[in-house]
Write a protein that holds these residues in place. Structure first.
Motif, PDB file in Angstrom:
ATOM      1  N   GLY A  13       0.369  20.348 -35.190  1.00 52.71           N
ATOM      2  CA  GLY A  13       1.625  19.082 -35.088  1.00 52.71           C
ATOM      3  C   GLY A  13       2.681  19.008 -35.340  1.00 52.71           C
ATOM      4  O   GLY A  13       2.896  20.686 -36.578  1.00 52.71           O
ATOM      5  N   GLU A  14       3.417  18.442 -36.343  1.00 54.16           N
ATOM      6  CA  GLU A  14       4.857  18.327 -36.752  1.00 54.16           C
ATOM      7  C   GLU A  14       4.646  18.667 -38.261  1.00 54.16           C
ATOM      8  O   GLU A  14       3.496  17.787 -38.928  1.00 54.16           O
ATOM      9  N   GLY A  15       5.488  19.694 -39.254  1.00 55.74           N
ATOM     10  CA  GLY A  15       5.252  19.504 -39.573  1.00 55.74           C
ATOM     11  C   GLY A  15       4.418  21.178 -40.898  1.00 55.74           C
ATOM     12  O   GLY A  15       4.264  20.430 -42.319  1.00 55.74           O
ATOM     13  N   VAL A  16       3.306  20.829 -40.218  1.00 59.84           N
ATOM     14  CA  VAL A  16       2.172  21.561 -40.390  1.00 59.84           C
ATOM     15  C   VAL A  16       2.775  23.344 -41.202  1.00 59.84           C
ATOM     16  O   VAL A  16       1.968  23.709 -41.778  1.00 59.84           O
ATOM     17  N   GLY A  17       3.559  23.545 -40.597  1.00 55.56           N
ATOM     18  CA  GLY A  17       4.201  24.350 -41.179  1.00 55.56           C
ATOM     19  C   GLY A  17       4.175  25.654 -40.584  1.00 55.56           C
ATOM     20  O   GLY A  17       4.525  26.958 -40.987  1.00 55.56           O
ATOM     21  N   LYS A  18       4.229  25.676 -39.167  1.00 56.66           N
ATOM     22  CA  LYS A  18       4.280  26.934 -38.188  1.00 56.66           C
ATOM     23  C   LYS A  18       5.792  28.191 -38.085  1.00 56.66           C
ATOM     24  O   LYS A  18       5.568  28.971 -38.995  1.00 56.66           O
ATOM     25  N   SER A  19       6.765  26.552 -38.371  1.00 61.15           N
ATOM     26  CA  SER A  19       7.928  27.819 -38.717  1.00 61.15           C
ATOM     27  C   SER A  19       7.617  28.683 -39.910  1.00 61.15           C
ATOM     28  O   SER A  19       7.850  30.022 -39.948  1.00 61.15           O
ATOM     29  N   THR A  20       7.596  28.431 -40.827  1.00 65.39           N
ATOM     30  CA  THR A  20       7.403  28.943 -42.276  1.00 65.39           C
ATOM     31  C   THR A  20       6.392  30.188 -42.347  1.00 65.39           C
ATOM     32  O   THR A  20       6.824  31.268 -43.138  1.00 65.39           O
ATOM     33  N   ASN A  21       5.285  30.025 -41.679  1.00 63.53           N
ATOM     34  CA  ASN A  21       4.475  30.786 -41.359  1.00 63.53           C
ATOM     35  C   ASN A  21       4.703  31.813 -40.466  1.00 63.53           C
ATOM     36  O   ASN A  21       4.183  33.379 -40.457  1.00 63.53           O
ATOM     37  N   ASP A  98       6.778  30.454 -31.499  1.00 60.32           N
ATOM     38  CA  ASP A  98       6.331  29.007 -32.275  1.00 60.32           C
ATOM     39  C   ASP A  98       6.092  27.783 -31.049  1.00 60.32           C
ATOM     40  O   ASP A  98       7.682  27.485 -30.632  1.00 60.32           O
ATOM     41  N   ARG A  99       5.096  27.411 -30.592  1.00 57.56           N
ATOM     42  CA  ARG A  99       4.094  26.585 -29.441  1.00 57.56           C
ATOM     43  C   ARG A  99       4.799  27.342 -28.473  1.00 57.56           C
ATOM     44  O   ARG A  99       5.335  28.038 -27.744  1.00 57.56           O
ATOM     45  N   PHE A 100       3.708  26.864 -27.760  1.00 62.77           N
ATOM     46  CA  PHE A 100       3.965  27.803 -26.343  1.00 62.77           C
ATOM     47  C   PHE A 100       2.479  25.947 -24.939  1.00 62.77           C
ATOM     48  O   PHE A 100       2.811  25.341 -25.351  1.00 62.77           O
ATOM     49  N   ARG A 147       4.285  13.481 -44.784  1.00 65.33           N
ATOM     50  CA  ARG A 147       4.837  13.527 -45.801  1.00 65.33           C
ATOM     51  C   ARG A 147       5.673  14.956 -46.277  1.00 65.33           C
ATOM     52  O   ARG A 147       7.125  14.988 -46.556  1.00 65.33           O
ATOM     53  N   ARG A 148       5.066  16.381 -45.489  1.00 61.52           N
ATOM     54  CA  ARG A 148       5.891  17.289 -45.101  1.00 61.52           C
ATOM     55  C   ARG A 148       7.286  16.892 -44.740  1.00 61.52           C
ATOM     56  O   ARG A 148       7.592  17.415 -45.217  1.00 61.52           O
ATOM     57  N   LEU A 149       6.799  16.434 -43.397  1.00 67.60           N
ATOM     58  CA  LEU A 149       8.176  16.371 -42.399  1.00 67.60           C
ATOM     59  C   LEU A 149       8.695  16.175 -43.358  1.00 67.60           C
ATOM     60  O   LEU A 149       9.955  16.167 -43.006  1.00 67.60           O
ATOM     61  N   ASP A 150       8.807  14.490 -43.612  1.00 67.81           N
ATOM     62  CA  ASP A 150       9.848  13.699 -44.676  1.00 67.81           C
ATOM     63  C   ASP A 150      10.045  14.784 -45.415  1.00 67.81           C
ATOM     64  O   ASP A 150      11.550  13.863 -45.613  1.00 67.81           O
ATOM     65  N   GLU A 151      10.041  15.019 -46.137  1.00 67.39           N
ATOM     66  CA  GLU A 151      10.119  16.102 -47.449  1.00 67.39           C
ATOM     67  C   GLU A 151      11.912  16.682 -47.281  1.00 67.39           C
ATOM     68  O   GLU A 151      12.300  17.147 -47.299  1.00 67.39           O
ATOM     69  N   ARG A 152      10.837  17.647 -45.809  1.00 68.47           N
ATOM     70  CA  ARG A 152      11.864  18.298 -45.250  1.00 68.47           C
ATOM     71  C   ARG A 152      13.091  17.487 -45.020  1.00 68.47           C
ATOM     72  O   ARG A 152      14.275  18.275 -45.048  1.00 68.47           O
ATOM     73  N   LEU A 153      13.166  17.118 -44.246  1.00 69.11           N
ATOM     74  CA  LEU A 153      13.842  16.230 -43.447  1.00 69.11           C
ATOM     75  C   LEU A 153      14.883  15.743 -44.321  1.00 69.11           C
ATOM     76  O   LEU A 153      16.173  15.693 -43.723  1.00 69.11           O
ATOM     77  N   PHE A 163      10.126  13.298 -30.675  1.00 71.46           N
ATOM     78  CA  PHE A 163       8.417  13.584 -30.983  1.00 71.46           C
ATOM     79  C   PHE A 163       8.233  13.265 -32.602  1.00 71.46           C
ATOM     80  O   PHE A 163       7.441  12.572 -32.833  1.00 71.46           O
ATOM     81  N   GLU A 164       9.665  13.285 -33.162  1.00 68.34           N
ATOM     82  CA  GLU A 164       8.771  13.196 -34.724  1.00 68.34           C
ATOM     83  C   GLU A 164       9.002  11.723 -34.704  1.00 68.34           C
ATOM     84  O   GLU A 164       8.226  10.707 -36.173  1.00 68.34           O
ATOM     85  N   ARG A 165       9.544  10.869 -33.839  1.00 69.25           N
ATOM     86  CA  ARG A 165       9.634   9.747 -34.062  1.00 69.25           C
ATOM     87  C   ARG A 165       8.202   8.664 -33.379  1.00 69.25           C
ATOM     88  O   ARG A 165       8.391   7.449 -33.222  1.00 69.25           O
ATOM     89  N   SER A 195      -3.998  22.363 -44.352  1.00 68.63           N
ATOM     90  CA  SER A 195      -3.591  21.429 -45.886  1.00 68.63           C
ATOM     91  C   SER A 195      -3.719  21.875 -47.721  1.00 68.63           C
ATOM     92  O   SER A 195      -3.178  21.937 -47.667  1.00 68.63           O
ATOM     93  N   ALA A 196      -3.575  23.377 -46.859  1.00 68.69           N
ATOM     94  CA  ALA A 196      -4.329  24.533 -48.448  1.00 68.69           C
ATOM     95  C   ALA A 196      -2.351  24.405 -49.308  1.00 68.69           C
ATOM     96  O   ALA A 196      -1.411  24.859 -48.229  1.00 68.69           O
ATOM     97  N   ASP A 197      -2.862  25.200 -50.305  1.00 68.40           N
ATOM     98  CA  ASP A 197      -1.589  25.325 -51.024  1.00 68.40           C
ATOM     99  C   ASP A 197      -1.025  26.982 -49.445  1.00 68.40           C
ATOM    100  O   ASP A 197      -1.550  27.438 -49.298  1.00 68.40           O
ATOM    101  N   LEU A 198       0.695  27.183 -49.756  1.00 70.80           N
ATOM    102  CA  LEU A 198       1.198  28.028 -49.392  1.00 70.80           C
ATOM    103  C   LEU A 198       0.295  29.552 -48.921  1.00 70.80           C
ATOM    104  O   LEU A 198       0.146  29.928 -48.467  1.00 70.80           O
ATOM    105  N   GLU A 199       0.317  29.923 -49.695  1.00 66.99           N
ATOM    106  CA  GLU A 199      -0.556  31.009 -50.770  1.00 66.99           C
ATOM    107  C   GLU A 199      -2.088  31.390 -49.764  1.00 66.99           C
ATOM    108  O   GLU A 199      -1.904  32.460 -49.690  1.00 66.99           O
TER     109      GLU A 199
END
Ligand SMILES: Nc1ncnc2c1ncn2[C@@H]1O[C@H](COP(=O)(O)OP(=O)(O)OP(=O)(O)O)[C@@H](O)[C@H]1O
Ligand SMILES: Cc1cn([C@H]2C[C@H](O)[C@@H](COP(=O)(O)O)O2)c(=O)[nH]c1=O
Length: 217
Positions: A13-21, A98-100, A147-153, A163-165, A195-199
């Motif tokens: 879903g939105e903001g789960v960390g796809k781009s980061t990972n 990133d997504r298919f 919440r992660r997404l909001d912080e990033r935006l 979609f994010e709306r 949901s775990a720490d990034l590491e």
């Protein structure tokens, strides 16, 4: 003859960390000596990125009909497959996307309630049997991801796309549709607790990736 490259997708879903990972997966595969093409959907070519803009633009005067949304997603996919994904795989490169199409089952199927059989028809027509070798599904409760997404935006001064709306129920339906897909395709899809720490997420992701790569040797 060159061996076909592998096709790996990241979903969630939105903001789960796809781009980061995704960056981490790409770096890991390059470390193994593979040519890697990092790309995304909808998008990945200039024309497909034009379609992405249409899909994400929150034009309030004329809401996009769910069927139009579905067809635009597959139009972008057809272009992306023809111009980027298939040529890369054929020359032996690995593609990390990133997504298919799991996103189509989750968003247009789960979120917009379009019947899976209709999505499957377009999938067969567009992909002609091509599917990811491995899909890493990043899963976490939607409220925390929001919440992660909001912080990033907020940090980047961006506004929410079409979609994010969407409402919380939409995101929950998307999440459940993703989990149902993963349960029905355990050989292809690995569910990662995002949901775990990034590491911790990174360690879990690389463990799943290495596990799967070992079966391809
Ligand atoms: N495990 C984590 N713990 C805490 N924060 C994280 C974690 N993973 C990613 N983030 C942060 O959460 C935000 C969203 O991550 P990211 O942009 O990678 O998500 P995404 O799934 O690609 O989002 P989108 O759905 O918009 O494509 C970013 O600010 C990122 O730094
Ligand atoms: C591939 C695909 C994507 N979507 C939606 C899901 C997201 O909200 C956006 C893409 O933006 P992001 O930066 O990757 O979050 O598009 C969709 O509805 N259907 C699809 O098949």
């Amino acid at each position: 003859m060159t061996e076909r490259g592998r096709f790996i997708t990241l979903e969630g879903g939105e903001g789960v960390g796809k781009s980061t990972n995704l960056a981490l997966v790409v770096e890991h595969l390059r470390g193994h000596g593979h040519e890697v093409v990092a790309t995304r959907e909808p998008g990945g070519t200039p024309r497909a990125e034009d379609i992405r803009r249409l899909l994400l633009d929150p034009v309030e005067e004329e809401p996009l009909a769910p069927d139009a949304e579905l067809l635009l997603v597959f139009a972008a996919r057809a272009q992306h497959l023809a111009r980027v994904v298939r040529p890369a795989l054929e020359r032996g490169a690995w593609v990390v996307c990133d997504r298919f199409t799991d996103a189509t089952y989750a968003y247009q199927g789960g979120g917009r309630r379009i019947e899976a059989s209709r999505i499957a028809e377009l999938e067969a027509f567009t992909q002609q049997g091509l599917e990811p070798d491995l899909t890493l599904l990043l899963d976490m409760p939607m409220a925390a991801a929001q919440r992660r997404l909001d912080e990033r935006l907020h940090g980047q001064g961006e506004t929410r796309d079409r979609f994010e709306r969407e409402r919380a129920e939409f995101f929950e339906a998307v999440r459940q549709a993703y989990l149902a897909r993963a349960a029905s395709a355990p050989d292809r899809m690995a569910v990662i607790d995002a949901s775990a720490d990034l590491e911790e997420v990174k360690a879990e992701l690389l463990a799943r990736l290495d596990e799967r790569m070992a079966t391809w040797r």
